[in-house]
Design an enzyme around this catalytic site. Structure first.
Site, short mmCIF file in Angstrom:
data_model
loop_
_atom_site.label_atom_id
_atom_site.label_comp_id
_atom_site.label_asym_id
_atom_site.label_seq_id
_atom_site.Cartn_x
_atom_site.Cartn_y
_atom_site.Cartn_z
N ASP A 66 27.50 -88.78 43.14
CA ASP A 66 27.08 -89.85 42.23
C ASP A 66 28.24 -90.68 41.67
O ASP A 66 28.21 -91.11 40.52
CB ASP A 66 26.26 -89.28 41.07
CG ASP A 66 24.91 -88.74 41.51
OD1 ASP A 66 24.36 -89.27 42.50
OD2 ASP A 66 24.41 -87.79 40.88
N GLY A 118 29.24 -93.38 43.56
CA GLY A 118 29.04 -94.70 44.15
C GLY A 118 29.39 -94.82 45.61
O GLY A 118 29.66 -95.93 46.10
N LYS A 119 29.36 -93.71 46.35
CA LYS A 119 29.74 -93.76 47.77
C LYS A 119 28.85 -94.71 48.56
O LYS A 119 29.34 -95.46 49.40
CB LYS A 119 29.66 -92.36 48.39
CG LYS A 119 30.72 -91.39 47.95
CD LYS A 119 30.69 -90.11 48.78
CE LYS A 119 29.35 -89.39 48.73
NZ LYS A 119 29.02 -88.88 47.38
N THR A 120 27.54 -94.65 48.32
CA THR A 120 26.62 -95.47 49.11
C THR A 120 26.83 -96.95 48.82
O THR A 120 26.84 -97.77 49.75
CB THR A 120 25.17 -95.06 48.82
OG1 THR A 120 25.00 -93.68 49.18
CG2 THR A 120 24.20 -95.90 49.64
N LYS A 133 25.61 -91.52 58.80
CA LYS A 133 25.40 -90.55 57.72
C LYS A 133 25.12 -89.21 58.39
O LYS A 133 24.00 -88.96 58.85
CB LYS A 133 24.21 -90.97 56.85
CG LYS A 133 23.90 -90.03 55.70
CD LYS A 133 24.86 -90.20 54.55
CE LYS A 133 24.47 -89.32 53.36
NZ LYS A 133 25.38 -89.49 52.21
N ASP A 151 20.06 -92.73 51.91
CA ASP A 151 21.19 -93.62 51.66
C ASP A 151 21.28 -94.77 52.66
O ASP A 151 21.66 -95.89 52.30
CB ASP A 151 22.50 -92.82 51.68
CG ASP A 151 22.61 -91.84 50.53
OD1 ASP A 151 21.92 -92.05 49.51
OD2 ASP A 151 23.38 -90.87 50.65
N GLY A 207 28.46 -85.69 48.87
CA GLY A 207 29.19 -85.07 47.78
C GLY A 207 30.68 -85.37 47.88
O GLY A 207 31.08 -86.48 48.21
#
Length: 227
Positions: free
Chosen positions: A12, A14-16, A37, A50, A113
């Site tokens: 959480d 902000g990778k996507t 992915k 995602d 993650g």
């Protein structure tokens, strides 16, 4: 042709959104883009994962490949074992990534993650995947307290395996940053030894395709990855 792996200092961060921004900038530069992915968790078979978010933000035009999906929101290794579904194999992910690389200017791999989360067979991690592909890593980091330590540890872990960290991106930069965030923006570079490529404004993941394209270009359009 080039491959970059996008991972984060935690979940959480902000990778996507950052992956979508990198894809958007590349598309605006006239490049062909694929996003891989390896493992999606916490989403049912028919749910939007995602990659659906990346498609929404970029407006299409990106080749999207997901290799495994597990319903529980856990580390992929754990989620696979609990569900009874097959675990990912590192060799399979490497093969798919290399195949995509032969037909696209840019291939982005979004991890799950953090860097050392176990993804599949024999507990392989995003770091193992990056090492196997000799792929530089884009590290998505938080803006607030704790990020200096998390970032330094992750960059150190990359260096210990000889994996290049191409740079940092703050995944969600507030409109009114507090003192810690303002200091972190400067200190992240000194504690990690790698450049800060850009900052994605908080809430940018809710923008329209056109708005997001402008935001992505403003945040990352002048970074070395956009050249």
């Amino acid at each position: 042709m080039s491959i970059f792996l996008v991972t984060g200092t935690s979940t959480d961060v902000g990778k996507t959104v950052v992956t979508a921004a990198l894809a958007s900038v590349a598309l605006q530069s006239g490049k062909s883009v694929a996003v891989l992915k390896p493992a999606q968790t916490g989403v049912d078979v028919d749910g939007a994962g995602d990659l659906a978010e990346i498609e929404r933000l970029t407006g299409g035009g990106v080749t999207l490949v997901e290799l495994a999906r597990y319903p529980e929101p856990l580390a992929p290794d754990t989620a696979a074992r609990r569900s009874g579904l097959p675990l990912l194999a590192l060799d399979d992910v490497v093969r798919v990534a290399r195949d995509l690389d032969t037909t696209h200017d840019l291939t982005l791999i979004e991890g799950a993650g953090g860097l050392l989360v176990r993804l599949g067979v024999d507990g392989f991690t995003a770091r193992d995947l990056a090492a196997a592909l000799a792929a530089p890593v884009v590290l998505v980091v938080a803006s607030g307290l704790g990020t200096l330590n998390h970032t330094a540890l992750t960059v150190e872990a990359l260096g210990a395996s000889g994996v290049e960290c191409a740079g940092l991106v703050i995944g969600s930069w507030p409109q009114e940053p507090d003192l810690a965030e303002r200091c972190n923006r400067e200190d992240l570079v000194s504690v990690s030894g790698v450049p800060l490529l850009g900052l994605m404004p908080a809430g940018s993941g809710s923008e329209s395709v056109q708005e997001f394209a402008q935001t992505a270009w403003g945040a990352l359009g002048k970074s070395p990855l956009a050249i």
